[in-house]
Scaffold this motif. Structure first.
Motif, PDB file in Angstrom:
ATOM      1  N   ARG A  71       1.007  -1.109   0.151  1.00  0.00           N
ATOM      2  CA  ARG A  71       0.044  -0.067  -0.019  1.00  0.00           C
ATOM      3  C   ARG A  71       0.882   1.405  -0.030  1.00  0.00           C
ATOM      4  N   LEU A  72       0.442   2.353  -0.796  1.00  0.00           N
ATOM      5  CA  LEU A  72       1.132   3.488  -0.916  1.00  0.00           C
ATOM      6  C   LEU A  72       0.008   4.797  -0.933  1.00  0.00           C
ATOM      7  N   SER A  73       0.398   5.815  -0.434  1.00  0.00           N
ATOM      8  CA  SER A  73      -0.408   7.125  -0.716  1.00  0.00           C
ATOM      9  C   SER A  73      -0.445   7.174  -2.181  1.00  0.00           C
ATOM     10  N   PRO A  74      -1.623   7.916  -2.748  1.00  0.00           N
ATOM     11  CA  PRO A  74      -1.533   8.353  -3.922  1.00  0.00           C
ATOM     12  C   PRO A  74      -0.468   9.414  -4.230  1.00  0.00           C
ATOM     13  N   SER A  75      -0.021  10.062  -3.248  1.00  0.00           N
ATOM     14  CA  SER A  75       1.011  11.152  -3.469  1.00  0.00           C
ATOM     15  C   SER A  75       2.338  10.567  -3.513  1.00  0.00           C
ATOM     16  N   THR A  76       2.629   9.563  -2.687  1.00  0.00           N
ATOM     17  CA  THR A  76       4.017   8.898  -2.841  1.00  0.00           C
ATOM     18  C   THR A  76       4.041   8.163  -4.072  1.00  0.00           C
ATOM     19  N   LEU A  77       2.899   7.622  -4.721  1.00  0.00           N
ATOM     20  CA  LEU A  77       2.832   6.820  -6.143  1.00  0.00           C
ATOM     21  C   LEU A  77       3.061   7.892  -7.145  1.00  0.00           C
ATOM     22  N   PHE A  78       2.421   9.204  -6.896  1.00  0.00           N
ATOM     23  CA  PHE A  78       2.608  10.163  -8.126  1.00  0.00           C
ATOM     24  C   PHE A  78       3.982  10.828  -8.114  1.00  0.00           C
ATOM     25  N   ARG A  79       4.666  10.924  -6.891  1.00  0.00           N
ATOM     26  CA  ARG A  79       6.079  11.358  -6.763  1.00  0.00           C
ATOM     27  C   ARG A  79       7.019  10.393  -7.392  1.00  0.00           C
ATOM     28  N   SER A  80       6.787   9.048  -7.207  1.00  0.00           N
ATOM     29  CA  SER A  80       7.652   7.797  -7.544  1.00  0.00           C
ATOM     30  C   SER A  80       7.699   7.966  -9.008  1.00  0.00           C
ATOM     31  N   MET A  81       6.381   8.150  -9.523  1.00  0.00           N
ATOM     32  CA  MET A  81       6.147   7.810 -11.131  1.00  0.00           C
ATOM     33  C   MET A  81       6.351   9.388 -11.955  1.00  0.00           C
ATOM     34  N   MET A  82       6.469  10.462 -11.294  1.00  0.00           N
ATOM     35  CA  MET A  82       6.623  11.608 -11.870  1.00  0.00           C
ATOM     36  C   MET A  82       5.737  11.911 -12.700  1.00  0.00           C
ATOM     37  N   VAL A  83       4.420  12.056 -12.255  1.00  0.00           N
ATOM     38  CA  VAL A  83       3.321  12.278 -13.102  1.00  0.00           C
ATOM     39  C   VAL A  83       2.423  13.318 -11.953  1.00  0.00           C
ATOM     40  N   THR A  84       1.516  14.101 -12.761  1.00  0.00           N
ATOM     41  CA  THR A  84       0.704  14.778 -11.877  1.00  0.00           C
ATOM     42  C   THR A  84      -0.474  14.084 -11.217  1.00  0.00           C
ATOM     43  N   SER A  85      -0.920  14.794 -10.044  1.00  0.00           N
ATOM     44  CA  SER A  85      -2.043  14.065  -9.384  1.00  0.00           C
ATOM     45  C   SER A  85      -3.291  13.763 -10.175  1.00  0.00           C
ATOM     46  N   GLY A  86      -3.711  14.592 -11.055  1.00  0.00           N
ATOM     47  CA  GLY A  86      -4.887  14.221 -11.961  1.00  0.00           C
ATOM     48  C   GLY A  86      -4.530  12.849 -12.727  1.00  0.00           C
ATOM     49  N   THR A  87      -3.471  12.627 -13.381  1.00  0.00           N
ATOM     50  CA  THR A  87      -2.922  11.547 -14.068  1.00  0.00           C
ATOM     51  C   THR A  87      -3.005  10.354 -13.131  1.00  0.00           C
ATOM     52  N   MET A  88      -2.564  10.752 -12.217  1.00  0.00           N
ATOM     53  CA  MET A  88      -2.245   9.375 -11.231  1.00  0.00           C
ATOM     54  C   MET A  88      -3.958   8.897 -10.574  1.00  0.00           C
ATOM     55  N   THR A  89      -4.718   9.904 -10.591  1.00  0.00           N
ATOM     56  CA  THR A  89      -6.232   9.597 -10.069  1.00  0.00           C
ATOM     57  C   THR A  89      -6.547   8.854 -11.164  1.00  0.00           C
ATOM     58  N   ASN A  90      -6.416   9.069 -12.690  1.00  0.00           N
ATOM     59  CA  ASN A  90      -7.102   8.544 -13.746  1.00  0.00           C
ATOM     60  C   ASN A  90      -6.482   7.043 -13.640  1.00  0.00           C
ATOM     61  N   ARG A  91      -5.271   6.962 -13.612  1.00  0.00           N
ATOM     62  CA  ARG A  91      -4.595   5.342 -13.671  1.00  0.00           C
ATOM     63  C   ARG A  91      -5.013   4.758 -12.427  1.00  0.00           C
ATOM     64  N   ILE A  92      -5.058   5.155 -11.272  1.00  0.00           N
ATOM     65  CA  ILE A  92      -5.641   4.462 -10.313  1.00  0.00           C
ATOM     66  C   ILE A  92      -7.121   3.911 -10.605  1.00  0.00           C
ATOM     67  N   ASP A  93      -7.841   5.010 -11.167  1.00  0.00           N
ATOM     68  CA  ASP A  93      -9.234   4.455 -11.535  1.00  0.00           C
ATOM     69  C   ASP A  93      -9.224   3.142 -12.426  1.00  0.00           C
ATOM     70  N   ARG A  94      -8.214   3.285 -13.527  1.00  0.00           N
ATOM     71  CA  ARG A  94      -8.247   2.355 -14.544  1.00  0.00           C
ATOM     72  C   ARG A  94      -7.546   1.018 -13.990  1.00  0.00           C
ATOM     73  N   LEU A  95      -6.916   0.785 -13.130  1.00  0.00           N
ATOM     74  CA  LEU A  95      -6.339  -0.090 -12.472  1.00  0.00           C
ATOM     75  C   LEU A  95      -7.334  -0.875 -11.549  1.00  0.00           C
ATOM     76  N   GLU A  96      -8.163   0.282 -10.777  1.00  0.00           N
ATOM     77  CA  GLU A  96      -9.201  -0.404  -9.919  1.00  0.00           C
ATOM     78  C   GLU A  96     -10.154  -0.847 -10.729  1.00  0.00           C
TER      79      GLU A  96
END
Length: 166
Positions: A71-96
């Motif tokens: 488990r990781l926070s969305p902010s930890t994930l988006f910093r690790s992957m160098m994308v915006t928070s909006g992009t990260m939300t969309n990607r989490i949605d797709r994987l979910e």
């Protein structure tokens, strides 16, 4: 095997047209850029075998290597992957939607959520990872193990210097 590549041609052209200019940095940057594009294509071929894209593989791998409970926070994930928070939300949605991750309440912050790898997501990344590593070994086969270590050290030095400038 020849050491000539497209960038060698470009450098030769610049040497002929502008002999007063040391264009050697173009050789390094040009090769890194071309390698990145070529390698991305090679990597995507393997990811596609598992129904993944580079970003989805990276997200699942980031969660997997974080250790149990994955488990990781969305902010930890988006910093690790160098994308915006909006992009990260969309990607989490797709994987979910695919059942590979789920959002769970953060026990440390009642307003927060964590992104957690599902059992299906863990099984997928654990299955894809050996094939991915074998593909990377194949991509690097032109270099000896010693050359790979030297290249890794030089790239790490360059990347570290650039990351610390930001």
């Amino acid at each position: 095997m020849t050491n000539e590549d497209h960038v060698s041609t470009v450098l030769a052209q610049w040497a002929a047209e502008r002999p007063d200019l040391d264009a050697s940095p173009m050789g390094i940057i040009g090769r890194i850029s071309r390698l990145a594009l070529t390698m991305d294509k090679e990597l995507e071929l393997v990811f596609m075998q598992f129904g993944l894209y580079r970003w989805s593989f990276d997200m699942l791998a980031t969660l997997r290597r974080s250790g149990a409970p994955y488990r990781l926070s969305p902010s930890t994930l988006f910093r690790s992957m160098m994308v915006t928070s909006g992009t990260m939300t969309n990607r989490i949605d797709r994987l979910e939607e695919k059942g590979l991750v789920r959002r769970v309440p953060d026990p440390e912050d009642r307003r927060g959520i964590l992104v957690e790898l599902t059992e299906q997501g863990r099984e997928l990344i654990d299955t894809a990872l050996p094939t991915h590593v074998a593909n990377e070994e194949h991509i690097l086969k032109a270099l000896s193990k010693e050359e790979q270590r030297t290249l890794a050290a030089l790239l790490s030095k360059l990347l570290s210097s650039l990351e610390h400038q930001s």
